[in-house]
Design a protein around this motif. Structure first.
Motif, short mmCIF file in Angstrom:
data_model
loop_
_atom_site.label_atom_id
_atom_site.label_comp_id
_atom_site.label_asym_id
_atom_site.label_seq_id
_atom_site.Cartn_x
_atom_site.Cartn_y
_atom_site.Cartn_z
N GLU A 23 42.88 37.51 36.56
CA GLU A 23 41.95 36.65 37.27
C GLU A 23 41.04 37.49 38.16
O GLU A 23 41.47 38.48 38.75
N VAL A 24 39.77 37.07 38.25
CA VAL A 24 38.83 37.64 39.21
C VAL A 24 38.51 36.52 40.20
O VAL A 24 38.14 35.42 39.79
N LEU A 25 38.71 36.81 41.47
CA LEU A 25 38.48 35.80 42.52
C LEU A 25 37.24 36.22 43.30
O LEU A 25 37.17 37.34 43.80
N ILE A 26 36.26 35.30 43.38
CA ILE A 26 34.98 35.62 44.02
C ILE A 26 34.73 34.66 45.16
O ILE A 26 34.72 33.44 44.96
N GLY A 27 34.52 35.19 46.35
CA GLY A 27 34.20 34.29 47.47
C GLY A 27 34.23 35.02 48.80
O GLY A 27 34.56 36.20 48.88
N TYR A 28 33.84 34.28 49.84
CA TYR A 28 33.83 34.85 51.19
C TYR A 28 35.24 34.86 51.76
O TYR A 28 35.90 33.83 51.80
#
Ligand code: NAD
Ligand code: ZN
Length: 344
Positions: free
Chosen positions: A21-26
């Motif tokens: 999984e790639v998790l993208i966010g602030y």
């Protein structure tokens, strides 16, 4: 940086039992502990001293600093890192975490792939280029004096965290370089994303790269399209002694590849103009600095191949799809390049 999307995006890189999984966010670096293999007892963090971001993998950590620039992307660095891992007592049952840009994740990934014949690695990508490209897809490596990225492995990470907060400390030029690389996805992914937020744009790029990697992990075919703009880019980087940075060179290379495709009758002038518009919109140059020698650029683009074999480019076709085109006539490239290098 404005927090426009409080909910992180998840993208799966589908590679069978090596999927991740790639998790993208602030702020997603706070999730790191949940992305470490549960069995890992300790974590070796590989980073650089100038990267001001700390992470907590929820286990005892050792922090291992590598040098701050591409000139440290060497076998010597790998040897030093692996020796330090051994001194610290890192085992196969533990985990490596790379915290940094593409240089750090390439080195951390390589060290993780060879130390004790391989242990898991999780990337916390902190540069835009790292988040949209380098940290995804499992290519690792270091440079030799005779060329870039000549030694490496395919070693898929266990997970990748793209924390958009970290971009707030990225130098402006590095951010622009990230946008130069990001621009290629407009054509690799065949969709425009100008109106999207930063989180959406990074997520789109990751989705496109994940899809390409899932289809062609070892670059037997489609993965080569990620090199759109890179034929001239690499020649510009070399002939300017890297005064033009990679992302800046890719931006110029994209514009040239479009001009070349147009001169070969493959695409319309509007399609070529769209490349210029997109690159200028990111505040990047659309042509190289003055004084470059077209013949030297051609030689660099040809590698050590002889004049008769022609040059290889990734080019658009009239359907708007990219393809690898080998054997492009040197004289055609030479003429287009001469025009391209003329002062505006
Ligand atoms: N493996 C792949 O598929 C792949 C793809 C593309 C590029 N790469 C590699 O990636 C590297 C380039 O990556 P890059 O553009 O991220 O360069 P980089 O890793 O050298 O980072 C650029 C500079 O920014 C600093 N930095 C990074 N994040 C920061 C932050 N959040 N705050 C402050 N400073 C920060 C770094 O310390 C460095 O000085 C090259 O070595 C290239 O070969 C690999
Ligand atoms: Zn690139």
């Amino acid at each position: 940086v404005k927090v426009d999307h409080p909910t992180p995006t998840k993208v799966e890189v589908d590679l069978g039992d090596r999927s991740y999984e790639v998790l993208i966010g602030y702020g997603v670096r706070a999730e790191l502990a949940d992305y470490i293999p549960p069995s890992a007892q300790r974590v070796a963090i590989v980073t650089q001293e100038n990267i001001p971001w700390e992470v907590d993998p929820g286990r005892p950590i050792g922090v291992f600093h590598i040098g701050p620039g591409e000139q440290y992307k060497t076998m010597e660095t790998i040897e030093g890192l692996c020796t330090a891992f051994a001194d610290w007592g890192l085992t196969r049952a533990d985990c490596v975490v790379g915290v940094g840009g593409g240089m750090v994740t390439d080195v951390a990934g390589f060290a993780a792939s060879v130390y004790h014949r391989g242990l898991p690695v999780v990337h916390v990508a902190t540069s835009l280029l790292g988040q949209i490209d380098a940290s995804i897809g499992g290519k690792t490596g270091v440079n030799l004096t005779v060329g870039k990225n000549l030694v490496g492995t395919y070693w898929q990470p266990h997970a990748v965290l793209c924390d958009l907060d970290t971009l707030s400390t990225l130098p402006a030029r590095e951010l622009r370089c990230g946008f130069g690389e990001l621009a290629k996805y407009r054509w690799v992914g065949e969709r425009s994303f100008e109106d999207l937020s930063l989180q959406q744009r990074v997520s789109e790029c990751v989705r496109i790269k994940a899809q390409v990697v899932a289809e062609d992990e070892r670059e037997a075919g489609r993965r080569a399209l990620l090199n759109y703009g890179h034929t001239l880019a690499h020649a510009i980087e070399t002939s300017t002694d890297h005064a033009v940075a990679h992302g800046e060179a890719v931006a110029i290379g994209l514009v040239f590849a479009a001009d070349l495709a147009h001169s070969m009758g493959r695409i319309s002038s509007e399609a070529a103009a769209a490349h210029r518009a997109l690159i200028s919109g990111y505040d990047l140059a659309v042509r190289p600095p003055g004084g470059l020698d077209p013949d030297r650029l051609i030689d660099l683009m040809a590698g050590d191949k002889k004049a008769t074999t022609g040059l290889t480019f990734v080019l658009l076709n009239d359907q708007g799809h990219l393809e690898v085109v080998a054997g492009v006539d040197r004289a055609v490239v030479r003429a287009e390049l001469a025009r391209f290098l003329e002062p505006a």
